[in-house]
Design a protein around this motif. Structure first.
Motif, short mmCIF file in Angstrom:
data_model
loop_
_atom_site.label_atom_id
_atom_site.label_comp_id
_atom_site.label_asym_id
_atom_site.label_seq_id
_atom_site.Cartn_x
_atom_site.Cartn_y
_atom_site.Cartn_z
N GLY A 291 9.57 59.40 54.28
CA GLY A 291 10.04 60.78 54.13
C GLY A 291 11.25 61.04 55.01
N GLU A 292 11.15 60.61 56.29
CA GLU A 292 12.25 60.84 57.22
C GLU A 292 13.50 60.06 56.79
OE1 GLU A 292 12.48 62.92 59.73
OE2 GLU A 292 10.48 63.64 59.27
N GLY A 293 13.27 58.82 56.35
CA GLY A 293 14.38 57.99 55.91
C GLY A 293 15.11 58.61 54.73
N LEU A 294 14.34 59.21 53.81
CA LEU A 294 14.97 59.83 52.65
C LEU A 294 15.82 61.03 53.06
CD1 LEU A 294 12.10 59.62 50.02
CD2 LEU A 294 14.36 58.58 49.86
N THR A 295 15.33 61.78 54.07
CA THR A 295 16.14 62.90 54.57
C THR A 295 17.47 62.38 55.10
OG1 THR A 295 14.08 63.93 55.27
CG2 THR A 295 16.10 64.89 56.10
N GLU A 296 17.38 61.33 55.94
CA GLU A 296 18.60 60.73 56.49
C GLU A 296 19.51 60.26 55.37
OE1 GLU A 296 19.23 59.87 60.12
OE2 GLU A 296 18.03 61.70 59.99
N PHE A 297 18.90 59.64 54.36
CA PHE A 297 19.66 59.06 53.26
C PHE A 297 20.42 60.13 52.49
CE2 PHE A 297 19.62 57.64 48.72
CZ PHE A 297 20.55 56.62 48.86
N THR A 298 19.74 61.25 52.15
CA THR A 298 20.45 62.30 51.40
C THR A 298 21.53 62.93 52.27
OG1 THR A 298 18.62 63.78 51.97
CG2 THR A 298 18.63 62.88 49.76
N ASP A 299 21.24 63.07 53.60
CA ASP A 299 22.28 63.58 54.50
C ASP A 299 23.50 62.67 54.49
OD1 ASP A 299 20.70 65.63 55.13
OD2 ASP A 299 20.17 64.97 57.15
N TYR A 300 23.22 61.36 54.53
CA TYR A 300 24.30 60.38 54.57
C TYR A 300 25.14 60.47 53.31
CZ TYR A 300 26.55 55.86 53.93
OH TYR A 300 27.46 54.88 53.68
N LEU A 301 24.45 60.54 52.14
CA LEU A 301 25.17 60.62 50.87
C LEU A 301 26.16 61.77 50.88
CD1 LEU A 301 22.54 59.93 48.07
CD2 LEU A 301 24.38 58.46 48.87
N GLN A 302 25.73 62.90 51.46
CA GLN A 302 26.61 64.06 51.43
C GLN A 302 27.72 63.95 52.47
OE1 GLN A 302 24.13 67.66 51.34
NE2 GLN A 302 24.55 67.59 49.16
N SER A 303 27.37 63.48 53.67
CA SER A 303 28.39 63.44 54.72
C SER A 303 29.45 62.39 54.41
CB SER A 303 27.75 63.17 56.08
OG SER A 303 27.14 61.90 56.08
N SER A 304 29.06 61.32 53.68
CA SER A 304 30.04 60.28 53.38
C SER A 304 30.87 60.63 52.15
CB SER A 304 29.33 58.96 53.14
OG SER A 304 28.58 59.04 51.95
N GLY A 305 30.53 61.75 51.50
CA GLY A 305 31.34 62.20 50.38
C GLY A 305 30.98 61.55 49.04
N LEU A 306 29.91 60.70 49.04
CA LEU A 306 29.50 60.09 47.77
C LEU A 306 28.95 61.15 46.81
CD1 LEU A 306 27.81 56.82 49.03
CD2 LEU A 306 29.78 56.99 47.52
N ILE A 307 28.35 62.18 47.41
CA ILE A 307 27.87 63.31 46.61
C ILE A 307 28.53 64.56 47.17
CG2 ILE A 307 25.87 64.75 46.10
CD1 ILE A 307 24.19 62.33 45.93
#
Lengths: 346, 291
Positions: free
Chosen positions: A285-301
């Protein structure tokens, strides 16, 4: 000594892996971040609750979907005694756990006396949990919907006060670890005792167990009492770790489901299953939170997109896939592949 | 509290209860035949509500007119859900089936959250604020009355289908005797999928109807799942008339609790009633005793 018994179940490879795992856990605060410590503390807390839930379903065949009730009443009781009467949790834990066990006995008594089984028993536990949630919503004495808060000062956060359970995150971390270990060892002792064998007989075939002269009612009551008692201890820990209690977030059905997920994913009826389940699901669960945050901060989404639901969507998918492809749980499968323990549960 | 306050509350409760009954019918049909407790019940219904919302926003369609399409789409969804996913866990113990459906429920809630956002959304139709005034003191909202009429009509259609049609009879045969149904050559897996489809279609219809009464948001779903459990257990799990009777009972008890105590206490009343029924008559008011 109980701990040594636990080792006796394991093969050499299992013991080595357990030792490595323990070494990582114990040394964790010294080399990781405070974020990792808090996630692991919650993971250990859920491992304790998973063990408690597993005791009812995995050992005695009783499906509880209202387990948050036992955690919640105990948490509220201990927090109330501390914040209003100033009673330290070292003493407050006794009335708190007693209340959890009493409520467990009430549900058990009603359920077993009126022979409510299977799905109906599960729904009875949900009904009680929801009923208490709504009652607490309306009890101004313990905060109602506004919540119940425990005072915590900056000095408290640096301390190491085990009597009042005020202290540094490290204290809670090691306390959770100790409790998780004691629960694991305690459940192992119970499972291998006469009581444990009675439970398994009742789980596998209640009528046959009764025919052999086992007092089914009494031993099912014991299962509920032990289980609610462990949940009560965890509840006291939760209250003093979180310092805030809200009816919805303590008694909600999501909490009960969360408690049951670890053992189901890890493997119902096994001793290490609930621990493994907790260590898979919480970091996931925590990893998925980090993952979605990463997707947005890196501009992929596009960062403007709201991704509130994405984490839980993927999380639900993973759980569904585990049910479909590893229905006995991860631990039995892993154990068979890697040979950690001598045949467990036999 | 005077007589008319009470009468108005009871009338409102009765009409809402009929809608509850329709929704609970979806749960009851699935449990009665497939013996699966659908933990994604409220979530599937909320899908129906969102569908009706989209149709209203795009085409200005009255939710009652969206019913056929919503039912058709959810029927297909339910059919494939049963035939491809749920049939695979039929042999597993109760708690695994529960977990699969709970995981599905989590997925539906969060998919809705991603698409529609967390805020409550309501529709505004021409008769939203109209009411029927019967005599001087009995006032009934038009939308509530229409919703109840639609719920009764759909429930009637469903009961008729199960009682008189060949397919309906075949499905009942599967429920009565699984092995016997197979022996006489019924294609049980197809009938099961059909049943789940019908259950989901009922939820789609119920969702459309419910949109007339309340605002829709993703977190509505778990509450309605619990409500439907309460209703079908009070009525008798698997009994179709029981679901309707249970729905009316809960609708009226909620309305009474709201005026006697406070509106937020209403579900405590329902859960109290549930515990009583479980203890005194676990098979439910209309259920047959299964031993």
């Amino acid at each position: 000594m109980m701990g040594l018994n636990l080792l006796a179940d394991l093969t050499l490879r299992g013991r080595i892996c357990l030792l490595i795992f323990l070494a990582i856990l114990i040394s964790l605060p010294f080399w990781s971040s405070s974020y990792i410590i808090s996630v692991t503390t919650i993971t250990l807390y859920l491992a304790i609750l998973g063990q408690s839930w597993n005791l009812m379903l995995g050992f005695a065949g009783l499906l509880s979907l209202g387990h948050a009730l036992f955690v919640g009443v105990s948490a509220y009781m201990a927090a109330y005694l501390f914040s209003v009467l100033g009673l330290p949790p070292v003493i407050g834990i006794f009335p708190a756990v007693a209340l959890a066990v009493l409520i467990g006995m009430l549900i058990g008594y009603l359920g077993f006396r009126f022979s409510i089984g299977g799905v109906y028993f599960a729904l009875l536990t949900i009904a009680f949990a929801e009923l208490v949630r709504i009652m607490v919503d309306h009890m101004g004495l313990i905060g109602g919907t506004e919540g119940l808060f425990l005072q915590v000062t900056e000095a408290d956060r640096q301390g190491f006060d085990l009597i009042n359970l005020r202290g540094h995150p490290w204290m809670f971390y090691y306390l959770a670890m100790l409790l998780a270990f004691l629960t694991l060892a305690g459940c192992r002792t119970l499972l291998k005792s006469k009581l444990g064998y009675y439970w398994q007989a009742i789980r596998d075939d209640q009528d046959a167990a009764q025919a052999l002269g086992i007092n089914v009612f009494r031993y099912k009551m014991y299962a509920v009492m032990y289980s609610s008692g462990i949940a009560g201890v965890a509840g006291v820990f939760y209250a003093f770790y979180q310092n805030s209690l809200f009816p919805e977030s303590v008694f909600g059905i999501e909490r009960s489901i969360e408690i049951s997920l670890g053992p189901i994913v890890g493997g119902v009826g096994s001793l290490f299953g609930p621990v493994l389940g907790a260590f898979i699901l919480t970091p996931l669960g925590e990893g998925l939170t980090e993952f979605t945050d990463y997707l947005q901060s890196s501009g992929l989404i596009d960062p403007k997109l709201k991704l509130n639901g994405l984490k839980l969507l993927i999380w639900g998918l993973v759980v569904a896939l585990i049910v479909l492809f590893k229905p006995a749980g991860i631990w039995p499968w892993l154990n068979e592949k890697l040979g950690f323990s001598r045949k467990e549960g036999e | 509290m005077d007589f008319w306050t009470l009468a108005n509350a009871l009338a409102t409760g009765l009409l809402t209860g009929l809608v509850y009954g329709l929704s609970a019918l979806g749960l009851s049909v699935i449990f009665g035949v497939i013996r699966i407790v659908n933990f994604a019940h409220g979530e599937i219904m909320v899908m129906g509500m969102f569908f009706a919302l989209i149709m209203f926003r795009w085409l200005g369609l009255d939710p009652l007119l969206s019913i056929p399409l919503a039912a058709a789409i959810l029927f297909v969804f339910g059919y494939f859900l049963q035939s491809t996913v749920i049939s695979r866990v039929a042999h597993l113990p109760d708690h695994m089936q529960f977990l699969l459906l709970a995981a599905l429920a989590v997925m539906i809630v969060n998919a809705c959250l991603l698409i529609f956002g967390p805020d409550p959304q309501a529709i505004n139709i021409s008769y939203s604020f109209d009411s029927f005034d019967i005599g001087e003191n009995l006032i009934i909202d038009k939308s509530r009355a229409y919703a109840a009429i639609a719920a009764v009509a759909i429930s009637g259609l469903l009961l008729g289908f199960f009682k008189y049609s060949r397919t309906g009879k075949a499905i009942r045969a599967c429920a009565d005797n699984y092995l016997g149904a197979q022996v006489v050559g019924l294609k049980v897996s197809h009938l099961y999928a059909l049943t789940f489809g019908i259950g989901a279609a009922v939820l789609g219809a119920a969702g459309c109807v419910l949109l007339l009464l309340i605002e829709v948001h993703p977190y509505l779903a778990p509450g309605y799942t619990l409500l439907a459990f309460v209703i079908v257990i009070i009525g008798g799990l698997g009994s179709m008339t029981g679901a309707l009777v249970g729905g009316i009972l809960i609708g009226m008890s909620e309305a009474l609790a709201a005026i006697i105590f406070q509106p937020s206490m209403k579900s405590a009343f329902s859960f109290g009633l549930l515990i009583l029924v479980l203890l005194l008559r676990p098979q439910g008011l209309m259920g047959k005793s299964v031993k």
